[in-house]
Scaffold this motif. Structure first.
Motif, short mmCIF file in Angstrom:
data_model
loop_
_atom_site.label_atom_id
_atom_site.label_comp_id
_atom_site.label_asym_id
_atom_site.label_seq_id
_atom_site.Cartn_x
_atom_site.Cartn_y
_atom_site.Cartn_z
N UNK A 80 0.82 -1.22 0.00
CA UNK A 80 0.00 0.00 0.00
C UNK A 80 0.86 1.27 0.00
N UNK A 83 2.30 2.05 -3.40
CA UNK A 83 1.32 2.41 -4.43
C UNK A 83 1.26 3.93 -4.57
N UNK A 90 -4.60 3.83 -10.96
CA UNK A 90 -4.71 2.52 -10.32
C UNK A 90 -6.14 2.08 -10.12
N UNK A 91 -6.37 0.77 -10.35
CA UNK A 91 -7.64 0.15 -9.99
C UNK A 91 -7.31 -1.01 -9.05
N UNK A 92 -7.82 -0.95 -7.83
CA UNK A 92 -7.51 -2.00 -6.86
C UNK A 92 -8.39 -3.20 -7.15
N UNK A 93 -7.76 -4.36 -7.36
CA UNK A 93 -8.52 -5.56 -7.70
C UNK A 93 -8.69 -6.50 -6.52
N UNK A 94 -7.67 -6.52 -5.65
CA UNK A 94 -7.73 -7.52 -4.58
C UNK A 94 -6.78 -7.15 -3.45
N UNK A 106 -1.45 -5.37 -2.27
CA UNK A 106 -2.67 -5.30 -3.09
C UNK A 106 -2.33 -5.68 -4.53
N UNK B 106 -6.58 2.30 -1.42
CA UNK B 106 -6.65 0.91 -0.95
C UNK B 106 -7.65 0.78 0.19
N UNK B 109 -11.05 0.73 -1.25
CA UNK B 109 -11.29 -0.61 -1.79
C UNK B 109 -11.78 -1.54 -0.68
N UNK B 110 -11.05 -1.58 0.44
CA UNK B 110 -11.43 -2.45 1.56
C UNK B 110 -12.85 -2.10 2.04
N UNK B 154 -16.18 -6.11 -7.03
CA UNK B 154 -15.21 -5.99 -5.94
C UNK B 154 -13.88 -5.46 -6.46
N UNK B 155 -13.89 -4.24 -6.92
CA UNK B 155 -12.67 -3.58 -7.34
C UNK B 155 -12.91 -2.11 -7.15
N UNK B 156 -11.85 -1.33 -7.00
CA UNK B 156 -12.08 0.09 -6.77
C UNK B 156 -11.09 0.96 -7.53
N UNK B 157 -11.63 1.98 -8.16
CA UNK B 157 -10.80 3.02 -8.75
C UNK B 157 -11.60 4.31 -8.74
#
Lengths: 313, 492
Positions: A80, A83, A90-94, A106, B106, B109-110, B154-157
């Protein structure tokens, strides 16, 4: 160009393993990325690193080092805190749930090209899980920036392919550096033990055995472990280690071992695709590029590439 | 109770139970086997507490019964377990956000994943009337901030169209990127890269502004989300409680004026007994306000009864099913279990001195809602004085409102108590049969342990205590002339 055909990487993991600091691992990674982006076989690679990588200045030696540039659609795995220093959209996937000193790791999709800083997990099982997750999330292949120092635990253990990066930083004597590089490349190309008939045990167990059996050596194989394995009047025909990252013995011990007539195998290993050399050292000395390239290539059966000039021997 | 604790009780309606008691009573053993799915459920177990409010306790018990009785309970549980298992503890981010700090991408996202899971759990919960009684606010407002397009992925941007500025910046970024790839030479490449650096700076600034805007929008909703974490933990634990009721030999206790447990067990002790080849004899006991005394055999049994009482009373007051065939009890807000043998090293007092201090403290605290369990009080002091102290203690406690149970091996305590129980011990066993078994066995003690019945039976105050110590001496084969000397002392 390092990889002429990147299509074999589809669904696979490639680790770039450094023989020393400043061997040019990041340059190699960028070159492999260029190979991937310029060919049509793969479009979206996944990229991560064992521990931290991708800074402008090498934190360990303070020297300037190249950054990693990824194109839109690539998938990276990083911590994190790192990043924030990436300039991709950025696109957070997991969220992997794996934590590092720089925060949780991440998996991110690059929605634009950009410079990235990579910091993945340094635990083997977590890296294996991460590689799988990146493939599941749509990465066409996974590139792992391995730790510097082949002897780091688990370095590239789970990879299908490997590139070994060597450089002048390994030592002042060119012949010694070439010998070390060739020795490491040899260990990374040991034959793979295919049958399951060998018994596990310590050298002491083996001494009581009657036949010229095979001997499994789970865990680290140091000088003493290797030499004890081949000691006695009837050394085993085959000594089998887990994987190349567990082979910690010296060149001299290996020579002695070979003289007993035993042969060394590993249970698994990545396929070595190429060896790269960097003639410039962090210590201020540099080798003659042509000499370094030719001498190394003379000892190896895999392609050898000068990463600075990007030429093949 | 400190002011701090009292505040906590008022806020949550729960009274924390000391860790020491959780461990000693065998409750930890039970809790360790419940396997909650969420971090919030695990937290509730780790801070085991009992209900301060009787009405809330009744509601909890009703929910557990109804849930366990639902025709589709197993399916419901399995379906809920999946999202529960995936929940992460996001309260750190929530409190930062509530304080006005901006969250990272992040963290958003969570948060988004959390809210999507929360929404899923709400949907499943909607099918069960019992679970619907748990308040779980609709996270719709949070989702509209974190998932403006409503795709539920389930993804975030930060979407390009989050602001017209961002859309323009990202368009430029993409354009210059293709210029870099198409550059003829490195000088041209460098020129475009410098341009790109500027655009990236603008993108970062605009993203930061948007993150601030989203965080500010979320800050007012953090309270609801934090409460939802507690509610999700509650749902998690309700499922475990209903599981206990469905899959183990447990019952939901009823409310009554007296404490009644029939065929109660203590799973930790039962497991130990079974491991050594024996079987646990269930304990039945009835208690009214005042003192009850348990007397009997030397070889354990009394402690088992007290621990079973402590465990099942704590479970009952925590809204859990209890390990018994049936059970009823009033609201108990405090359980104390004092073992006379425990040395008080910390205060540097002798064993007996430490015990006196603990008894004084316990008597101070004992009120109408107390279950006070004393295991062999004054057991370490000289028998004449010890017996006198225990008789006094029992007489005193029998006049109080608290429920007290005193296990003792001293004689003539029974007449001071309201109720008397005795360990069955070796009564009803044939001594000759045991003796022949001992002769054919390596360990006489184990043979006796196997025949020893740790069950309780109520007895009258006048009933003479069985001379079991003498029987054990005989069974274990003390020398004949030594036995003669001992028996002579008994008759004198």
């Amino acid at each position: 160009m390092i990889l002429e055909d990147t299509s074999k990487l589809k669904g696979k993991v490639l680790a770039v393993v450094g023989l020393c600091k400043n061997a040019g691992k990041t340059t190699v990674l960028n070159a492999v990325l260029d190979d991937i982006y310029s060919q049509e076989a793969l479009i979206f690679p996944g990229i991560t690193s064992i521990g931290r990588d991708g800074e402008t200045v090498d934190l360990a030696t303070g020297t300037e080092k190249p950054r990693i540039f990824v194109r839109e659609g690539s998938i990276i795995a990083t911590a994190a805190d790192l990043l924030r220093s990436c300039d991709i959209t950025a696109e957070v996937l997991m969220s992997t749930g794996f934590t590092t000193p720089l925060g949780s790791v991440y998996i991110i999709r690059a929605r634009s090209g950009g410079w990235v800083q990579l910091g993945g997990p340094s635990i083997v099982s977590q890296m294996e899980r991460l590689e799988k997750d990146m493939l599941i999330l749509g990465a066409d292949c996974v590139l792992v920036d391995g730790a510097a120092g082949r002897r780091s635990p688990g370095n590239g253990t789970s990879a299908d392919y490997a590139i070994l990066a060597s450089g002048a930083s390994l030592g002042r004597n060119i012949d010694e550096v070439v010998r070390q590089t060739a020795f490491t490349a040899e260990l990374m190309q040991l034959p793979v033990w295919e049958t399951n008939c060998a018994e596990s045990g310590t050298p002491e167990d083996w001494e009581s055995a009657e036949h010229n059996a095979e001997l499994m050596l789970p865990g680290a194989v140091t000088d003493s472990v290797l030499l004890e394995a081949a000691a006695g009047s009837r050394p085993p025909s085959a000594v089998i280690a887990d994987d190349p990252s567990k082979l910690l013995f010296s060149y001299t011990a290996y020579e002695k071992f070979l003289r007993t007539g035993s042969k060394l195998y590993v249970k698994t290993r990545p396929q070595l695709l190429a060896v790269t050399v960097n003639p410039v050292s962090t210590g201020g000395w540099r080798f003659d590029s042509d000499e370094f390239l030719e001498k190394t290539a003379g000892k190896l059966s895999v392609p050898v590439i000068d990463v600075v000039r990007n030429i093949k021997a | 109770m400190t002011d701090n604790m009292r505040n906590e009780v008022q806020q949550s309606g729960l009274i924390p139970v000391p860790r020491e008691l959780v461990r000693k009573s065998g409750l930890q053993y039970v809790l360790d086997r419940l396997s909650p799915m969420s971090p919030f459920g695990a937290e509730i177990l780790a801070n085991f507490a009992i209900f301060a409010d009787g009405e809330a306790l009744v509601r909890e018990r009703r929910m557990v019964s109804e849930l366990a009785g639902s025709a589709d309970f197993r399916e419901l549980r399995d379906e809920l377990d999946i999202p529960l298992m995936r929940l992460r503890d996001i309260r750190g981010s929530l409190s930062r956000c509530a304080r006005g700090e901006d969250l990272l991408i992040t963290e958003l996202f969570e948060l988004k994943v959390f809210v999507l899971l929360l929404r899923r759990i709400r949907e499943i919960r909607g099918r069960n009337p019992a679970l619907c009684r748990i308040e779980l606010p609709d996270p719709g407002q949070v989702l509209s901030l974190l998932d403006p397009s409503g795709k539920g992925e389930e993804r975030y941007r930060i979407e390009d169209d989050a602001s017209p500025e961002l859309k323009e910046i990202r368009k430029e970024k993409r354009q210059v990127e293709s210029l870099i790839y198409a550059a003829k030479d490195s000088a041209e490449k460098e020129k475009f890269r410098a341009q790109r650096d500027q655009i990236c700076g603008a993108e970062e600034a605009e993203e930061r502004r948007l993150l601030h805007e989203i965080s500010a929008g979320l800050s007012g909703l953090c309270g609801d989300l934090t409460r939802s974490c507690g509610a999700l933990g509650h749902i998690d634990i309700l499922l475990r409680k209903a599981d206990m009721l469905g899959s183990q030999e447990t019952v939901i206790p009823e409310r009554a004026e007296e404490i009644i447990f029939r065929d109660m067990i203590n799973p930790e002790i039962a497991a130990q007994v079974e491991e050594s080849g024996g079987s646990f004899v269930p304990v039945s006991i009835e208690l009214s306000r005042g003192a009850a005394v348990i007397t009997g055999a030397n070889m354990g049994g009394k402690t088992v009864s007290l621990k079973s009482l402590a465990l099942n009373t704590l479970l009952a007051m925590g809204g859990y099913p209890v390990y018994a065939r049936n059970a009823a009890l009033p609201d108990i807000s405090r359980v104390m279990l004092l073992s006379g043998n425990a040395e008080d090293h910390e205060r540097g007092l002798s064993s007996f001195g430490g015990e006196v201090v603990r008894i004084k403290d316990a008597v101070d605290k004992a009120g109408p809602g107390t279950l006070l369990l004393l295991d062999e009080p004054a057991g370490g002091t000289n028998p004449d004085e010890g017996a006198a102290i225990v008789r006094g203690l029992v007489t005193y406690l029998n006049g109080r409102e608290a429920f007290s149970v005193i296990a003792t091996h001293y004689d003539r305590v029974a007449p001071c108590a309201g109720r008397n129980y005795r360990i069955k011990g070796l009564q009803g066993e044939d001594p000759e049969k045991i003796k022949s078994e001992i002769e054919n066995s390596a360990s006489g003690v184990q043979v006796i342990a196997r025949h020893m019945n740790y069950g309780l039976y109520p007895c009258s105050a006048e009933e003479e205590s069985p001379r079991e110590a003498l029987l054990i001496c005989r069974l274990l084969g003390l020398q004949g002339d030594l036995m003669e000397c001992i028996e002579q002392q008994y008759s004198e």
